[in-house]
Design a protein around this motif. Structure first.
Motif, PDB file in Angstrom:
ATOM      1  N   GLN A 416       0.696  -1.140  -0.054  1.00 43.07           N
ATOM      2  CA  GLN A 416      -0.045   0.054   0.000  1.00 43.07           C
ATOM      3  C   GLN A 416       0.755   1.331  -0.018  1.00 43.07           C
ATOM      4  N   GLU A 417       2.122   0.987  -0.017  1.00 49.02           N
ATOM      5  CA  GLU A 417       3.102   2.303   0.206  1.00 49.02           C
ATOM      6  C   GLU A 417       3.821   2.417  -1.265  1.00 49.02           C
ATOM      7  N   LYS A 418       4.200   3.670  -1.405  1.00 47.41           N
ATOM      8  CA  LYS A 418       4.734   4.029  -2.756  1.00 47.41           C
ATOM      9  C   LYS A 418       6.009   3.620  -2.853  1.00 47.41           C
ATOM     10  N   ASP A 419       6.723   3.507  -1.768  1.00 51.60           N
ATOM     11  CA  ASP A 419       8.345   3.168  -1.873  1.00 51.60           C
ATOM     12  C   ASP A 419       8.499   1.932  -1.395  1.00 51.60           C
ATOM     13  N   CYS A 420       7.736   0.723  -2.001  1.00 52.08           N
ATOM     14  CA  CYS A 420       7.557  -0.710  -1.321  1.00 52.08           C
ATOM     15  C   CYS A 420       8.560  -1.369  -2.299  1.00 52.08           C
ATOM     16  N   GLN A 421       9.080  -0.929  -3.274  1.00 52.95           N
ATOM     17  CA  GLN A 421       9.658  -1.749  -4.164  1.00 52.95           C
ATOM     18  C   GLN A 421      11.185  -1.633  -4.001  1.00 52.95           C
ATOM     19  N   GLY A 422      11.753  -2.737  -4.209  1.00 55.80           N
ATOM     20  CA  GLY A 422      13.316  -2.794  -4.026  1.00 55.80           C
ATOM     21  C   GLY A 422      14.042  -2.987  -2.634  1.00 55.80           C
ATOM     22  N   VAL A 423      13.021  -3.343  -1.623  1.00 56.11           N
ATOM     23  CA  VAL A 423      13.217  -3.926  -0.690  1.00 56.11           C
ATOM     24  C   VAL A 423      13.615  -5.333  -0.169  1.00 56.11           C
ATOM     25  N   ILE A 424      12.449  -6.183  -0.611  1.00 54.98           N
ATOM     26  CA  ILE A 424      12.187  -7.575  -0.287  1.00 54.98           C
ATOM     27  C   ILE A 424      12.742  -8.510  -1.502  1.00 54.98           C
ATOM     28  N   GLU A 425      13.653  -9.364  -1.123  1.00 58.44           N
ATOM     29  CA  GLU A 425      14.354 -10.100  -2.213  1.00 58.44           C
ATOM     30  C   GLU A 425      13.386 -11.270  -2.564  1.00 58.44           C
ATOM     31  N   ASP A 426      13.544 -12.221  -1.525  1.00 63.85           N
ATOM     32  CA  ASP A 426      12.848 -13.404  -1.639  1.00 63.85           C
ATOM     33  C   ASP A 426      11.855 -13.507  -0.291  1.00 63.85           C
ATOM     34  N   VAL A 427      10.899 -14.501  -0.594  1.00 57.71           N
ATOM     35  CA  VAL A 427      10.018 -14.924   0.617  1.00 57.71           C
ATOM     36  C   VAL A 427       9.689 -16.145   0.494  1.00 57.71           C
ATOM     37  N   VAL A 428       9.820 -16.842   1.877  1.00 57.55           N
ATOM     38  CA  VAL A 428       9.422 -18.384   1.933  1.00 57.55           C
ATOM     39  C   VAL A 428       8.454 -18.392   3.220  1.00 57.55           C
ATOM     40  N   LEU A 429       7.201 -19.167   2.661  1.00 58.88           N
ATOM     41  CA  LEU A 429       6.180 -19.110   3.572  1.00 58.88           C
ATOM     42  C   LEU A 429       5.773 -20.708   3.704  1.00 58.88           C
ATOM     43  N   LEU A 430       5.824 -21.104   5.049  1.00 58.50           N
ATOM     44  CA  LEU A 430       5.520 -22.631   5.246  1.00 58.50           C
ATOM     45  C   LEU A 430       4.120 -22.835   6.159  1.00 58.50           C
ATOM     46  N   GLY A 431       3.314 -23.103   5.486  1.00 59.84           N
ATOM     47  CA  GLY A 431       1.863 -23.533   6.225  1.00 59.84           C
ATOM     48  C   GLY A 431       1.251 -22.015   6.994  1.00 59.84           C
ATOM     49  N   ALA A 432       1.210 -21.181   5.954  1.00 61.65           N
ATOM     50  CA  ALA A 432       0.496 -19.771   6.467  1.00 61.65           C
ATOM     51  C   ALA A 432      -1.098 -20.047   6.442  1.00 61.65           C
ATOM     52  N   PRO A 433      -1.459 -19.408   7.621  1.00 59.72           N
ATOM     53  CA  PRO A 433      -2.947 -19.403   7.814  1.00 59.72           C
ATOM     54  C   PRO A 433      -3.423 -18.181   7.235  1.00 59.72           C
ATOM     55  N   VAL A 434      -3.614 -18.173   5.834  1.00 62.19           N
ATOM     56  CA  VAL A 434      -3.997 -16.929   5.603  1.00 62.19           C
ATOM     57  C   VAL A 434      -4.893 -17.188   4.019  1.00 62.19           C
ATOM     58  N   GLU A 435      -5.325 -16.229   3.416  1.00 60.51           N
ATOM     59  CA  GLU A 435      -6.487 -16.294   2.097  1.00 60.51           C
ATOM     60  C   GLU A 435      -5.397 -16.978   1.159  1.00 60.51           C
ATOM     61  N   GLY A 436      -6.052 -17.686   0.380  1.00 54.32           N
ATOM     62  CA  GLY A 436      -5.353 -18.292  -0.876  1.00 54.32           C
ATOM     63  C   GLY A 436      -6.036 -17.737  -1.988  1.00 54.32           C
ATOM     64  N   ASP A 437      -7.024 -17.067  -2.101  1.00 49.43           N
ATOM     65  CA  ASP A 437      -7.606 -16.224  -3.292  1.00 49.43           C
ATOM     66  C   ASP A 437      -6.416 -15.440  -4.100  1.00 49.43           C
ATOM     67  N   ALA A 438      -6.541 -15.357  -5.391  1.00 47.38           N
ATOM     68  CA  ALA A 438      -5.222 -14.747  -6.107  1.00 47.38           C
ATOM     69  C   ALA A 438      -5.256 -13.214  -5.687  1.00 47.38           C
ATOM     70  N   LYS A 439      -6.653 -12.717  -5.702  1.00 47.38           N
ATOM     71  CA  LYS A 439      -6.712 -11.354  -5.707  1.00 47.38           C
ATOM     72  C   LYS A 439      -6.109 -10.996  -4.366  1.00 47.38           C
ATOM     73  N   HIS A 440      -5.618 -11.494  -3.254  1.00 46.83           N
ATOM     74  CA  HIS A 440      -5.159 -11.064  -2.215  1.00 46.83           C
ATOM     75  C   HIS A 440      -3.703 -11.106  -2.146  1.00 46.83           C
ATOM     76  N   TRP A 441      -3.043 -11.981  -3.282  1.00 47.06           N
ATOM     77  CA  TRP A 441      -1.655 -12.333  -3.573  1.00 47.06           C
ATOM     78  C   TRP A 441      -1.253 -11.403  -4.508  1.00 47.06           C
ATOM     79  N   GLU A 442      -1.999 -11.022  -5.480  1.00 45.69           N
ATOM     80  CA  GLU A 442      -1.654 -10.174  -6.509  1.00 45.69           C
ATOM     81  C   GLU A 442      -0.773  -8.734  -6.201  1.00 45.69           C
ATOM     82  N   PRO A 443      -1.012  -7.878  -5.169  1.00 47.17           N
ATOM     83  CA  PRO A 443      -0.371  -6.966  -4.787  1.00 47.17           C
ATOM     84  C   PRO A 443       1.152  -6.958  -4.594  1.00 47.17           C
TER      85      PRO A 443
END
Length: 472
Positions: A416-443
């Protein structure tokens, strides 16, 4: 996490010293003009493939424009390079890679491109996560091991640091051996050094150690060596590692933030690195797993690693509740299994007895509390990273269960922030209790520069990720 096998390290010829007072040029400029063109073109094509999203187009264009100037190519090639960076000519990637591998300089040591691209990416004291993803990609295309990149980053960092502690005789001998091994790679420093009003990156911490300064003088000339340890060099280190210089362990939550009572970074490893890893634990169990750092004892993602300590009291309550349920389940299964002597009966006994469902309320309250607090912790983590408490370096996030949920909400907040790019390289999630719908992951596409590795239940919803991402 996977580790890399250490390859036998080639020892290229050391660069010839430049005339006194004149630094050697970046190694990329030693290539022929045609091969410098191929180098820049391959970077442009790779950027378009790695970052096809419209919001990444300005970064891709600025990167190739700067690289053309860095390599001293004619400005006439800029339209072609920007076209490559916008997605045209992608079919030529293999051809450009083969051209580069045939260059006499690269035949002996193809890591020259990796070294030069690393110097270019760090020249302003900022290591953008997208730049590191590109460096990793180019390293792979040129058949150089990723461990070599890790070694080069360490070498570059050592070129910027001043060794302050006193060394024993054995340590001194070891240091001299390492110094000899990396002298030929000093151009990581040289490639960033310019004289006559430009920026000079050197050893940090005030005056350079005499031995280091003398060694540098023989390579980059007395004028360049005199600038080592200058304000410019210190500014670069401050930018890369943050003003405090203590890394994330320097951050302390001075007062309660919303519902959050505990939020601290604990070091998992000693030392500094040009990219870092933050691990987030999902719950606290009894025994040796009663601490936040215990699950990450063999994490091998970078040489600078932290774990996030958050809401220990509630995660301990959750862990105790889980152990109560698992203990009850094991006892019931054992009792039921003893009643049967054939396989079919045993299988039936292993199903969850209805009586066990009555103890589910043991976990309801701790789980609900932790669900809420993990979201708040994730949002707070996002603002810590966006404020660059870690310095201008790429960050990899890894977490399991509610720790993965923390990361999910961190990415959601950052998106949701303008300067969010270039900070995070990789992400590893294991068994995340979160929404699986694509619209939540697209951003997250604009937040994560590299890959998202999502370990999830096969029955959960899936969606298509960009080529640089991976789900499992």
């Amino acid at each position: 996490m996977a580790t890399w096998d250490r390859p036998s390290r080639r020892q290229p010829q050391a660069a010839e010293p430049a005339a006194e007072g004149e630094p050697n040029p970046p190694t990329g400029r030693e290539l022929t003009e045609a091969n410098r063109f191929a180098y820049a073109a391959l970077c442009g094509i790779s950027l378009s493939q790695l970052f096809p999203e419209p919001e990444q187009s300005s970064f891709c264009t600025e990167f190739v424009t700067g690289l053309v100037k860095w390599l001293e190519l004619s400005e006439a090639v800029l339209p072609t390079m920007t076209a490559f960076a916008s997605g045209l000519g992608g079919e030529g990637a293999d051809m450009f890679a083969q051209i580069l591998l045939k260059d006499p300089v690269l035949k002996e040591d193809p890591s020259v491109i990796t070294q030069d691209l690393l110097s270019f990416s760090l020249k302003d004291g900022r290591y953008d996560a997208r730049a590191r993803v590109l460096v990793c990609h180019m390293t792979s295309l040129l058949q150089v091991s990723l461990e070599e990149l890790d070694f080069l980053e360490e070498t570059f960092l050592e070129s910027l640091k001043e060794i302050k502690e006193e060394e024993s005789e054995m340590a001194e001998a070891s240091r001299k051996k390492k110094e000899n091994r990396r002298k030929w790679k000093r151009y990581l420093l040289i490639g960033l050094a310019t004289v006559g009003g430009g920026t000079v990156i050197g050893v940090t911490g005030g005056l350079a150690a005499p031995l280091v300064a003398a060694g540098a003088a023989t390579i980059i000339g007395s004028a360049g060596a005199a600038a080592l340890g200058s304000v410019a060099g210190i500014a670069v280190m401050t930018s890369l590692f943050g003003a405090a210089g203590a890394g994330l362990t320097g951050y302390k939550m001075k007062k309660r933030v919303g519902a959050i009572e505990e939020f601290t970074f604990l070091p998992l490893t000693e030392g500094k690195q040009l990219h870092i890893t933050i691990a987030v634990t999902g719950w606290l169990a009894s025994g040796k797993y009663r601490t936040f750092n215990a699950p990450w004892a063999v994490l091998a993602r970078s040489r600078e690693q932290y774990c996030l300590a958050w809401e220990a009291k509630y995660l301990m309550e959750l862990g105790n509740a889980l152990e109560t349920i698992l203990s009850g389940l094991a006892n019931m299964v054992a009792q039921e299994a003893l009643k049967y002597t054939v396989l079919s009966g045993i299988v039936a006994a292993l199903t969850l007895p209805a009586s066990l469902l009555s103890v589910a309320n043991v976990i309801d309250n701790p789980w609900g509390v932790c669900l809420h607090r993990s979201a708040e912790v994730g949002k707070h983590l996002a603002h810590i990273l966006l404020s660059r408490q870690q310095g201008q370096r790429p960050v990899t996030l890894i977490g399991f269960s509610l720790g993965a949920r923390v990361i999910y909400f961190c990415l959601q907040e950052m998106a949701q922030e303008k300067d969010c790019q270039g900070v995070i390289e990789d992400v590893v999630l294991l068994g995340a209790p979160v929404e699986g719908d694509a619209k939540h992951w697209e951003p997250f596409r604009k937040v994560v520069s590299g890959r998202i590795v999502n370990g999830y239940c096969r029955s959960a919803a899936t969606w298509t990720m960009p080529s640089r991402w991976m789900s499992s």
